[in-house]
Design a protein around this motif. Structure first.
Motif, PDB file in Angstrom:
ATOM      1  N   ARG A  86      -9.657   2.298  -1.931  1.00  0.00           N
ATOM      2  CA  ARG A  86      -8.237   2.082  -2.184  1.00  0.00           C
ATOM      3  C   ARG A  86      -7.354   2.647  -1.070  1.00  0.00           C
ATOM      4  NH1 ARG A  86      -4.662   1.023  -6.228  1.00  0.00           N
ATOM      5  NH2 ARG A  86      -2.691   2.171  -6.200  1.00  0.00           N
ATOM      6  N   ASP A  87      -7.692   3.850  -0.597  1.00  0.00           N
ATOM      7  CA  ASP A  87      -6.860   4.487   0.415  1.00  0.00           C
ATOM      8  C   ASP A  87      -6.854   3.730   1.740  1.00  0.00           C
ATOM      9  OD1 ASP A  87      -5.570   6.521  -0.812  1.00  0.00           O
ATOM     10  OD2 ASP A  87      -7.136   8.009  -0.462  1.00  0.00           O
ATOM     11  N   LYS A  94      -1.150  -0.640  -2.122  1.00  0.00           N
ATOM     12  CA  LYS A  94      -2.601  -0.802  -1.967  1.00  0.00           C
ATOM     13  C   LYS A  94      -3.116  -2.078  -2.636  1.00  0.00           C
ATOM     14  CE  LYS A  94      -2.484   3.235  -0.062  1.00  0.00           C
ATOM     15  NZ  LYS A  94      -2.459   3.322   1.409  1.00  0.00           N
ATOM     16  N   ARG A 482      -3.097  10.448   4.545  1.00  0.00           N
ATOM     17  CA  ARG A 482      -3.750   9.686   3.481  1.00  0.00           C
ATOM     18  C   ARG A 482      -4.623  10.621   2.644  1.00  0.00           C
ATOM     19  NH1 ARG A 482      -6.489   4.812   5.838  1.00  0.00           N
ATOM     20  NH2 ARG A 482      -4.383   3.982   5.713  1.00  0.00           N
TER      21      ARG A 482
END
Length: 653
Positions: A86-87, A94, A482
């Protein structure tokens, strides 16, 4: 995909000494006084310091990426269905695996297909392109690399969105827009010699309201100016705008008053007003007495300003678009309006290309990488191909000389930087390597490749790097690392946790030129995420010398931060003048559907920064450890005065 581990947080204590006159948080010191020294210059690709071994890693297509937060889990791209970390996905929400998918989804939902930018209208994507879109992307660099690879594989069939139906004149008239003046663009044709061309200037132009079989001319006055484009009204029409027309003032059919007399061309009044006067000669003498016109050598100046020193077959060093940390040799394939289409030397079919302006900081003379210690990809071609020759060093933009002998940038120092892979974001960043001649290798915290392949090079005087605290003071959203969990992000806490120090404020470029831009001005701007495209754009924010460029018809997330002197900005009418393809705005329906949501976003964002700023200022006062007194002058956020007086915070003894 390998399993990821949790990144353990490091914590340490930080002292704050004082504020610099720049108005940023300066004087952060780590608990330990041990700081990295500048590394020696070395051109070898292999000698890149690895990231800490405590960071979990993910391997993808032969590349290794760090993954700092295992809690975020997986995500599925809403465009191509790809499942990944996801990141590593694009945008704040996202929802998409790459810029390409995000834009495609946005356009498809609005029935304004972005695929027309990448391929011939009416043809579906190639099978190879679809495969590339579905490959797993686990980091921002990988997503960008795949996006570029898709473009390369479609190079033979891609075509820009046709500009049929778009008219700058109609677009400006119907919306009462204002365009940035030509004098704002020093790198553009006539940018430094535009002179007093303004409303009221008279010119001689072809008379289209005439039934004669030969080409005749008449005098017209400039009613409105928009970049190179002028709204003209034939002399004698007074307040009647029925035959007003737009034209490019630098066009070959625009001449100063008196040109017809010296060239033997007839001046014939338009048919619609021939009945108004019996003595047109007396009328013209009366109207033109004291009026301004173009300089007699105007067309010569236009021609001279469109002569470009770069020629086809010249060899240069340019950034490798798939590995930003290094340069490659490329050959000039074509020159359009000062913009260069560069083909990487190893590209046999000439489809692996890169577009940039000849004044871009991304291109350099052959041997530049070796001279400063920058990484360089050696070509498999052992000798120059026939007809290729090195571009002379004097053709390239010279950077300002710096004195690195005293206090200077050091490895590990923190700063804020525009992310070259997501130009809408200013991010927390770290100096990873100090090169010669003032150049720095910088990495975005929390999203760096383990081998440093996504580090990027900025000069110390670059307007794309900022001191710690720049975004907070100017109410710009700062993108935290992040996976960083402690939100809202606070620099004091982050420096303490990472045992880091901030780069001294005095080392950054404080110069703010008198650029002349204002919020709302229209222009033509390169989409730097797809640099072959020049689009209709608007200036939406001004922070000293920093401009927020919005691409008309697209969502705000595609906006880009650009310097006011960037060679990738052009006046209205530049594409028409140079023969470059202009990308029109998205359809009106798309803009309307985005309007309300964009306003709500901006309002919420503004309130968020106001509250956060008050809280942080209070904390700063409480954390002054040395007991000294300071007074602060608050800088404005959307500064439209071009001076730099309010850019700094004064420090009193």
């Amino acid at each position: 995909m390998e399993n990821t581990k949790e990144l353990t947080e490091r914590s340490s204590q930080v002292e704050r000494k004082h504020r610099d006159s720049f108005g940023m948080f300066d004087g952060y010191d780590s608990c330990s006084e041990d700081t990295s020294s500048s590394s020696s210059s070395d051109e070898s690709e292999e000698e890149v310091a690895p990231l800490p071994s405590s960071l979990p890693i993910i391997k993808n297509n032969g590349q290794v990426y760090t993954y700092p937060d295992g809690k975020s889990g997986m995500a599925t791209c809403e465009m191509c269905g790809m499942v990944g970390v996801r990141d590593a996905f694009y945008s704040k929400t996202k929802r998409f695996c790459s810029v390409s998918c995000s834009r495609s989804y946005s356009s498809n939902s609005k029935k304004a297909s972005i695929l027309a930018r990448l391929q011939v209208a009416g043809k579906p994507p190639t099978k190879k392109a679809k495969v590339l879109q579905k490959q797993p992307l686990v980091a921002k660099l990988a997503a960008y690399a795949q996006y570029q690879a898709t473009l390369q594989n479609q190079a033979k069939t891609k075509a820009a969105v046709p500009v049929e139906g778009f008219s700058w004149g109609n677009y400006i008239n119907s919306n009462s827009f204002t365009a940035a003046p030509v004098t704002c663009f020093k790198h553009a044709p006539m940018g430094t010699c535009w002179g007093d061309i303004a409303e009221g200037v008279r010119v001689e132009v072809p008379n289209t309201d005439c039934s004669l079989p030969t080409k005749v001319f008449w005098i017209a006055g400039i009613v409105k100016l928009a970049g190179y484009n002028a709204l003209l009204r034939y002399e004698g029409f007074e307040n009647d705008s029925s035959l007003d027309f737009w034209c490019n003032i630098c066009g070959s059919d625009i001449h100063p008053v008196g040109w017809c007399a010296t060239s033997g061309k007839p001046l014939v009044p338009p048919r619609s007003i021939q009945h108004k006067y019996t003595n047109w000669k007396a009328f013209l003498v009366k109207r033109l007495t004291g009026a301004k016109t173009l300089p007699p050598d105007f067309s010569q100046k236009v021609s001279e300003s469109m002569q470009y020193p770069f020629k086809t077959s010249m060899r240069v060093e340019v950034v490798d678009k798939t590995h930003l940390c290094r340069t490659r040799v490329a050959v000039v394939d074509s020159v359009v309006g000062g913009r260069l289409r560069l083909v990487y030397e190893e590209s046999e079919d000439k489809t692996d290309d890169f577009w940039c302006h000849m004044y871009s900081p991304l291109i350099h003379h052959i041997g530049w990488s070796r001279s400063i210690g920058h990484r360089f990809k050696r070509s498999d071609i052992t000798k120059k191909q026939d007809g290729h020759f090195d571009a002379p060093p004097h053709l390239f933009t010279k950077v300002k000389e710096v004195d690195a002998a005293g206090e200077w940038f050091k490895e590990g120092m923190k700063l804020e930087a525009i992310d070259p892979l997501n130009l809408s974001a200013i991010c927390v960043a770290t100096i990873r390597k100090v090169l010669a001649d003032g150049y720095l290798m910088i990495g975005i915290d929390g999203s760096e490749a383990a081998d440093g392949s996504d580090w990027f090079c900025y000069h110390a005087t670059s307007p794309s790097i900022f001191p710690v605290g720049f975004c907070e003071i100017n109410m710009i959203e700062l993108t935290p690392p992040r996976g960083y969990a402690k939100l809202p992000f606070k620099w004091f806490d982050y420096l303490r946790e990472t045992d880091s120090i901030a780069a001294p404020v005095k080392l950054f470029n404080k110069e703010v030129p008198n650029h002349g831009f204002h919020v709302g001005m229209k222009l033509e701007a390169v989409d730097l995420m797809e640099p072959r495209l020049v689009c209709v754009a608007t200036v939406t924010r001004i922070i000293h010398r920093l401009l927020r460029i919005h691409f008309d018809g697209w969502e705000d997330e595609y906006d880009q931060w650009v310097d006011c002197e960037s060679p990738d900005l052009y006046p209205v009418g530049w594409c028409q003048l140079t023969g470059y393809q202009l990308q029109p705005p998205a359809p009106q329906s798309s803009r309307d559907s985005q309007s309300s949501s964009s306003k709500q976003k901006k309002k919420a964002k503004s309130q968020q920064y106001k509250g956060h700023k008050k809280m942080t200022s209070l904390q700063l006062k409480e954390e002054l450890l040395d007991g000294e007194e300071y007074s602060f002058l608050q800088g404005t956020s959307d500064q439209e005065s071009n001076g730099s007086a309010s850019y700094y915070i004064k420090q009193e003894p």
